[in-house]
Motif scaffolding. Structure first.
Motif, mmCIF file in Angstrom:
data_model
loop_
_atom_site.group_PDB
_atom_site.id
_atom_site.type_symbol
_atom_site.label_atom_id
_atom_site.label_comp_id
_atom_site.label_asym_id
_atom_site.label_seq_id
_atom_site.Cartn_x
_atom_site.Cartn_y
_atom_site.Cartn_z
ATOM 1 N N ALA A 71 0.815 -1.208 0.000
ATOM 2 C CA ALA A 71 0.000 0.000 0.000
ATOM 3 C C ALA A 71 0.851 1.261 0.000
ATOM 4 O O ALA A 71 0.466 2.282 -0.574
ATOM 5 C CB ALA A 71 -0.933 0.002 1.209
ATOM 6 N N LYS A 72 2.025 1.211 0.640
ATOM 7 C CA LYS A 72 2.848 2.399 0.784
ATOM 8 C C LYS A 72 4.260 1.968 1.144
ATOM 9 O O LYS A 72 4.457 0.899 1.730
ATOM 10 C CB LYS A 72 2.269 3.311 1.874
ATOM 11 N N ALA A 73 5.235 2.818 0.826
ATOM 12 C CA ALA A 73 6.625 2.455 1.076
ATOM 13 C C ALA A 73 6.891 2.170 2.542
ATOM 14 O O ALA A 73 7.639 1.253 2.884
ATOM 15 C CB ALA A 73 7.546 3.570 0.572
ATOM 16 N N GLN A 74 6.281 2.946 3.448
ATOM 17 C CA GLN A 74 6.539 2.766 4.866
ATOM 18 C C GLN A 74 6.002 1.443 5.394
ATOM 19 O O GLN A 74 6.370 1.018 6.487
ATOM 20 C CB GLN A 74 5.955 3.924 5.661
ATOM 21 N N MET A 75 5.140 0.769 4.619
ATOM 22 C CA MET A 75 4.619 -0.521 5.060
ATOM 23 C C MET A 75 5.666 -1.631 4.973
ATOM 24 O O MET A 75 5.395 -2.773 5.346
ATOM 25 C CB MET A 75 3.390 -0.902 4.241
ATOM 26 N N LEU A 76 6.866 -1.296 4.487
ATOM 27 C CA LEU A 76 7.958 -2.269 4.511
ATOM 28 C C LEU A 76 8.192 -2.780 5.928
ATOM 29 O O LEU A 76 8.538 -3.947 6.133
ATOM 30 C CB LEU A 76 9.238 -1.631 3.960
ATOM 31 N N LEU A 77 7.992 -1.915 6.922
ATOM 32 C CA LEU A 77 8.188 -2.323 8.309
ATOM 33 C C LEU A 77 7.155 -3.345 8.763
ATOM 34 O O LEU A 77 7.369 -4.041 9.759
ATOM 35 C CB LEU A 77 8.136 -1.096 9.221
ATOM 36 N N ALA A 78 6.037 -3.424 8.055
ATOM 37 C CA ALA A 78 5.008 -4.407 8.412
ATOM 38 C C ALA A 78 5.288 -5.761 7.776
ATOM 39 O O ALA A 78 4.661 -6.762 8.158
ATOM 40 C CB ALA A 78 3.634 -3.915 7.987
#
Length: 279
Positions: free
Chosen positions: A22-29
């Motif tokens: 969904a978004k680049a920051q969701m890499l942490l998920a």
């Protein structure tokens, strides 16, 4: 029936795939998504060992696909020469770190940033032509004077060495996240009266309830998540807990870890800007 279990596994993997892309920051998920997928695979295993082996191989392949796709989205969005990367760096420093720093000029010198850019501290990023900056944010001058000296690592390092400032920003984000807006938001010291506050279509009840159902401080989130974490781990650790219950406990754990990892990103990557949008 045992043949239905791989189908549920594939459906779970599909939903996780949509989430982490969904978004680049969701890499942490992504690590949490992999853990959840493996938990559902091995605790919801078939009775037949041959099907269990096949299901395990399928789960490992799906985990690899999840990680690769999440990394691909992050790399495409965070390349060094992308507008998104420079937008993040500018907001994090000039609309975040340097605004709350006790010695912003000293921090700029320590990073190697041109101290002439101190005049831009507190300015919301604007990439349009004619904007009033010492160096236009997309110019080569800004690249040499600022972007070449900072990264996400330098942001994290600054906040680690300034824990009181990190707590202040996290507490600010907790307060800002109590209300939802459809438009981009800036620092709460400005007047919002003339900005759009329309409810999001389909979520007309939640924006009204949210301020009364969510903590108004970061300490409130620490207490709430700490209590839930204690209860879930205690339930999982009990010997008489059925495997199905342990499997279901993995779901709220995944949601909690995802939220905990996303929360700091709203201030680390954007400073005071758009905290409602990020959260």
């Amino acid at each position: 029936k045992s043949w239905k279990r791989p189908v549920w596994l594939l459906l779970l993997a599909l939903s996780l795939y949509i989430l982490v892309n969904a978004k680049a920051q969701m890499l942490l998920a992504a690590p949490g998504a992999v853990a959840l997928l493996l938990a559902f695979c091995f605790y919801h295993r078939p009775y037949r060992y041959d099907l269990q082996a096949v299901q395990g191989l399928v789960a490992l392949a799906l985990c690899g696909a999840l990680l690769l796709s999440a990394v691909g989205v992050y790399q495409s969005d965070r390349t060094q020469d992308s507008v998104s990367q420079r937008h993040t760096m500018w907001q994090a420093y000039f609309y975040g770190i340097f605004m709350i720093s006790d010695d912003p000029v000293g921090d700029m010198e320590a990073l190697g940033v041109d101290t002439a850019m101190a005049a831009d501290i507190g300015k919301y990023v604007d990439f349009s032509e004619g904007a009033d900056y010492v160096y236009p944010p997309l110019s080569q001058e800004a690249q040499t004077a600022f972007y070449d000296h900072v990264s996400m690592f330098t942001i994290i390092r600054w906040y680690i060495t300034h824990p009181a400032k990190l707590w202040y920003m996290l507490d600010h984000a907790a307060k800002e996240a109590r209300e939802l807006y459809t438009s981009f938001r800036v620092y709460n010291g400005q007047d919002y009266a003339d900005l759009r506050r329309d409810s999001v279509n389909g979520l007309n009840l939640w924006p009204g309830w949210r301020p009364y159902l969510t903590p108004g401080s970061f300490l409130g989130y620490v207490a709430l998540y700490g209590a839930l974490l204690y209860l879930l781990i205690r339930r999982i650790a009990r010997r008489d807990t059925p495997p199905q219950t342990r499997m279901l406990c993995a779901l709220p754990l995944f949601l909690m870890v995802t939220g905990v990892l996303q929360f700091p990103l709203s201030v680390l990557g954007n400073g005071f800007a758009d905290n409602q949008k990020q959260l």
